[in-house]
Write an enzyme that holds these catalytic residues in place. Structure first.
Site, PDB file in Angstrom:
ATOM      1  N   ASN A  23      36.341 -57.287   8.763  1.00 19.52           N
ATOM      2  CA  ASN A  23      36.650 -55.976   8.323  1.00 19.52           C
ATOM      3  C   ASN A  23      37.897 -55.691   8.797  1.00 19.52           C
ATOM      4  O   ASN A  23      38.424 -56.045  10.108  1.00 19.52           O
ATOM      5  CB  ASN A  23      35.656 -55.129   8.938  1.00 19.52           C
TER       6      ASN A  23
ATOM      7  N   GLN B  68      36.516 -51.625  10.389  1.00 13.10           N
ATOM      8  CA  GLN B  68      36.963 -52.403  11.946  1.00 13.10           C
ATOM      9  C   GLN B  68      36.945 -51.133  12.886  1.00 13.10           C
ATOM     10  O   GLN B  68      37.597 -50.094  12.585  1.00 13.10           O
ATOM     11  CB  GLN B  68      38.446 -52.833  11.392  1.00 13.10           C
TER      12      GLN B  68
ATOM     13  N   HIS C 261      38.305 -60.358  14.253  1.00  6.72           N
ATOM     14  CA  HIS C 261      37.035 -60.915  14.845  1.00  6.72           C
ATOM     15  C   HIS C 261      36.146 -61.247  13.244  1.00  6.72           C
ATOM     16  O   HIS C 261      36.217 -60.550  12.449  1.00  6.72           O
ATOM     17  CB  HIS C 261      36.272 -59.777  15.489  1.00  6.72           C
TER      18      HIS C 261
ATOM     19  N   ASP D 277      27.336 -59.695  19.415  1.00 10.26           N
ATOM     20  CA  ASP D 277      27.826 -58.229  19.385  1.00 10.26           C
ATOM     21  C   ASP D 277      26.998 -57.514  20.159  1.00 10.26           C
ATOM     22  O   ASP D 277      25.448 -57.658  19.912  1.00 10.26           O
ATOM     23  CB  ASP D 277      27.705 -58.004  17.834  1.00 10.26           C
ATOM     24  N   ILE D 278      27.260 -56.564  20.854  1.00 12.64           N
ATOM     25  CA  ILE D 278      26.483 -55.773  21.704  1.00 12.64           C
ATOM     26  C   ILE D 278      25.399 -54.667  20.738  1.00 12.64           C
ATOM     27  O   ILE D 278      24.382 -54.526  21.248  1.00 12.64           O
ATOM     28  CB  ILE D 278      27.202 -54.926  22.777  1.00 12.64           C
TER      29      ILE D 278
END
Lengths: 137, 137
Positions: free
Chosen positions: B85, B92, B98, B29-30
């Protein structure tokens, strides 16, 4: 010592059960963080995600989807979180694997906050982290 | 419009990929909410949990366990949250299903708060909620 979930499974203590089969049981979380807050719990005790056999974890997922749809139909929440906590630091209080289904509503009092560290990290940091994970696979 | 995840899957934009097979991809996750924060994403687009086929959701779960173990080995976090989520209200932001793997560490800046409504509810409330869910199954 038996976990509180094992005592529920063995009917030593009551719970508001919404689903049961040979492998898992699901019941209302007594805290009802939000309306319809439900736990999906394998009958056999595994402390956490790391110990769960793939097939059983898959079944927990399947039943979680089934129940999420029923909760959606019953209470029409605006959203839902699927949450599994491993370790006290992550919010786990019963050391018997369980999946939370937390329906979400406007002003429901649930708060989840995460920092964004994108500006603290450079491409090398990301590469190194990714490499450390793939090396451990 | 393509989701950012589809663009990653199609190699239109880069990502720090840690796992890939025919059905799913996993990458950092960035935001790196915590060190090793990883997403497991089905290649085919399903908006949320309700739309996910059981078999694919089971595969996501299996790969999430595999990656949770690798993250545990790589970074030795004190805990880990598995989080999905559904809906903006639930956090989300990308409408392509995801699963978050969020390793947890001391003072990691993650906060999750839930109210306990046990003292606001009576047995009838619980019974009614459980009945509404089972009726919708």
């Amino acid at each position: 010592m038996k976990s509180i979930f094992t005592r529920i499974i063995e009917r030593e203590i009551p719970a508001y059960i919404v689903y049961e089969d040979d492998l898992v049981i699901a019941f209302l979380d007594i805290s009802q963080a939000t309306k319809g807050h439900t736990l999906v719990v394998p009958k056999k005790v595994y402390e956490n995600l790391y110990e769960m056999p793939d097939e059983l974890a898959s079944h927990v997922m399947k039943i979680s989807i089934k129940l999420a749809k029923a909760i959606q139909k019953a209470f029409k929440p605006a959203g839902l979180n699927l949450l599994n906590n491993n370790g006290e630091i992550a919010g786990q209080s019963v050391f018997h694997f369980h999946m939370h289904l937390i329906p979400r509503y406007e002003n429901d009092g649930v708060s989840m906050r995460f920092s964004n560290h994108m500006n603290d990290l450079n491409p090398e940091d990301y590469k190194n982290r990714a490499k450390e994970i793939t090396s451990a696979l």
